[in-house]
Scaffold this active site. Structure first.
Site, PDB file in Angstrom:
ATOM      1  N   ARG A   1      -1.434   6.223   0.972  1.00 51.70           N
ATOM      2  CA  ARG A   1      -2.025   5.083   1.684  1.00 51.70           C
ATOM      3  C   ARG A   1      -1.365   3.774   1.213  1.00 51.70           C
ATOM      4  O   ARG A   1      -0.542   3.199   1.913  1.00 51.70           O
ATOM      5  CB  ARG A   1      -3.547   5.066   1.455  1.00 51.70           C
ATOM      6  CG  ARG A   1      -4.325   4.222   2.448  1.00 51.70           C
ATOM      7  CD  ARG A   1      -4.236   2.739   2.208  1.00 51.70           C
ATOM      8  NE  ARG A   1      -4.633   2.344   0.855  1.00 51.70           N
ATOM      9  CZ  ARG A   1      -4.497   1.116   0.396  1.00 51.70           C
ATOM     10  NH1 ARG A   1      -3.974   0.162   1.153  1.00 51.70           N
ATOM     11  NH2 ARG A   1      -4.855   0.814  -0.839  1.00 51.70           N
ATOM     12  N   ASP A   2      -1.669   3.345   0.005  1.00 53.53           N
ATOM     13  CA  ASP A   2      -1.163   2.037  -0.442  1.00 53.53           C
ATOM     14  C   ASP A   2       0.360   2.059  -0.547  1.00 53.53           C
ATOM     15  O   ASP A   2       1.030   1.066  -0.247  1.00 53.53           O
ATOM     16  CB  ASP A   2      -1.769   1.663  -1.800  1.00 53.53           C
ATOM     17  CG  ASP A   2      -1.785   0.160  -2.039  1.00 53.53           C
ATOM     18  OD1 ASP A   2      -1.513  -0.591  -1.087  1.00 53.53           O
ATOM     19  OD2 ASP A   2      -2.053  -0.264  -3.163  1.00 53.53           O
TER      20      ASP A   2
ATOM     21  N   HIS B   1      -6.822  -0.851 -10.284  1.00 52.60           N
ATOM     22  CA  HIS B   1      -5.732  -0.702  -9.312  1.00 52.60           C
ATOM     23  C   HIS B   1      -4.693  -1.775  -9.623  1.00 52.60           C
ATOM     24  O   HIS B   1      -4.950  -2.970  -9.457  1.00 52.60           O
ATOM     25  CB  HIS B   1      -6.325  -0.898  -7.907  1.00 52.60           C
ATOM     26  CG  HIS B   1      -5.348  -0.809  -6.786  1.00 52.60           C
ATOM     27  ND1 HIS B   1      -5.231   0.327  -5.999  1.00 52.60           N
ATOM     28  CD2 HIS B   1      -4.442  -1.686  -6.299  1.00 52.60           C
ATOM     29  CE1 HIS B   1      -4.295   0.114  -5.065  1.00 52.60           C
ATOM     30  NE2 HIS B   1      -3.795  -1.104  -5.232  1.00 52.60           N
TER      31      HIS B   1
ATOM     32  N   HIS C   1      -0.608  -3.222  -9.480  1.00 50.76           N
ATOM     33  CA  HIS C   1       0.762  -3.212  -8.948  1.00 50.76           C
ATOM     34  C   HIS C   1       1.696  -3.654 -10.068  1.00 50.76           C
ATOM     35  O   HIS C   1       1.352  -4.535 -10.865  1.00 50.76           O
ATOM     36  CB  HIS C   1       0.864  -4.137  -7.737  1.00 50.76           C
ATOM     37  CG  HIS C   1       0.284  -3.522  -6.506  1.00 50.76           C
ATOM     38  ND1 HIS C   1       1.051  -2.950  -5.512  1.00 50.76           N
ATOM     39  CD2 HIS C   1      -1.001  -3.351  -6.120  1.00 50.76           C
ATOM     40  CE1 HIS C   1       0.258  -2.465  -4.565  1.00 50.76           C
ATOM     41  NE2 HIS C   1      -0.987  -2.695  -4.900  1.00 50.76           N
TER      42      HIS C   1
ATOM     43  N   CYS D   1       4.067  -5.243  -1.502  1.00 54.78           N
ATOM     44  CA  CYS D   1       3.011  -6.137  -1.063  1.00 54.78           C
ATOM     45  C   CYS D   1       3.586  -6.982   0.058  1.00 54.78           C
ATOM     46  O   CYS D   1       4.641  -7.590  -0.111  1.00 54.78           O
ATOM     47  CB  CYS D   1       2.529  -7.020  -2.205  1.00 54.78           C
ATOM     48  SG  CYS D   1       1.287  -8.209  -1.679  1.00 54.78           S
TER      49      CYS D   1
HETATM   50 ZN    ZN Z   1      -2.632  -2.014  -3.752  1.00 57.48          ZN
END
Ligand code: ZN
Length: 305
Positions: free
Chosen positions: A12-13, A204, A206, A237
């Protein structure tokens, strides 16, 4: 020896922020591979506007083809009630609802204020629970916003406290644009954990500024129990064009296993699948374990002998 649950968010991400479009069957192979490697909670798709996120336009098809195994939970990410209804209709096991700690991000990402996004999340949790499905809430931009800048940690703590009251299975705090440092992570995770106890905290991160693994370590020592990661560290992102993705699952698992934690993940399988992912994408993945190999040397070995 402590257990740490790693939620695989690559399908997903990871994919959502990649320019390479995966076919539905490639996504299903991705899901099958991470489950074979030991993942037990996987973010499989987001149920969002396909015009805005073309990578997730086949969410229903992915849901219909999920590689079902005993003990595996598939999570559908949603940004509003409409998405929640779609995800439940498609047969997702668990809903992940997202709100934002900053108005700037909430307005651009979800078309609503931060307060409205929190209210929406609570409504989604109640909706899921009404249909006997678990749901969780992620507070995005918890460490900084690409539009509003600094985010007040007290705002995040208060949101977590309010979110917890709706009955989610956990609350996550997300460093959406990869700006957090370990010191900030320790402080915020401790406060959020205290505010929502006994609900667990998920984190979560990054790896945009190379603080991702240090942040995972800091979060676990501050009381977080669950960590999001994406195979290969893929993703990015949309608001940071050259940013790398989530913390790489295989690198996080290596760090934790060597430190005495149990993740339930098989490093050799993760490495093989990270290399498969690199092949599909036609470029190296950011994760480093698939290049260096595990230590001590096991069957997978280094990429270059
Ligand atoms: Zn994310």
């Amino acid at each position: 020896m402590a257990n740490v649950q790693i939620v695989e968010v690559g399908p997903r991400d990871g994919l959502q922020n990649e320019s390479v479009l995966f076919t539905t069957s490639q996504k299903l192979e991705f899901l099958g591979r991470v489950i074979d490697a030991g993942a037990r909670r996987v973010e499989a798709a987001s149920f969002v506007n396909p015009k805005l996120v073309p990578q997730m336009a086949d969410a229903e098809a992915v849901a219909a083809g999920l590689p079902r195994r005993a003990g595996v939970t598939f999570i559908g990410l949603v940004l509003n009630k409409r998405g929640a209804l779609r995800a439940l209709e498609a047969g997702m096991d668990e809903l992940g609802a997202v709100c934002a700690a900053s108005d700037g991000f909430a307005l651009r990402n979800q078309g609503m204020t931060s307060d409205a996004s929190l209210a929406m999340c609570c409504e989604v949790v109640r909706l899921a629970r009404g249909q006997a499905h678990p749901a969780q809430i992620t507070i995005s931009t918890a460490f900084g916003c690409p539009f509003d800048g600094e985010v007040d940690p007290s705002r995040v703590v208060e949101m977590a406290r309010l979110a917890a009251a709706s009955g989610p299975v956990e609350i996550a705090i997300a460093d959406t644009i990869g700006v957090a440092s370990p010191g900030e992570v320790s402080a915020l995770v401790e406060r959020v954990a205290a505010a929502i106890r006994p609900l667990p905290v998920r984190v979560h991160f990054h790896n945009t500024r190379n603080t991702g693994l240090a942040n995972v370590w800091a979060a676990l020592h501050a009381g977080a129990q669950i960590v999001d990661a994406s195979l290969g560290g893929i993703g990015g992102c949309p608001f940071a064009p050259r940013a790398t993705g989530n913390v790489p699952t295989e690198d996080v698992a290596y760090m934790l296993e060597r430190s005495g934690y149990r993740t339930g993940l098989d490093l050799d399988s993760l490495i093989a699948s990270a290399r498969w992912l690199a092949g599909v994408m036609g470029r190296d993945v950011p994760g480093m374990l698939s290049r260096a190999g595990v230590f001590p040397k096991q069957s997978a070995g280094p990429a270059i002998a």
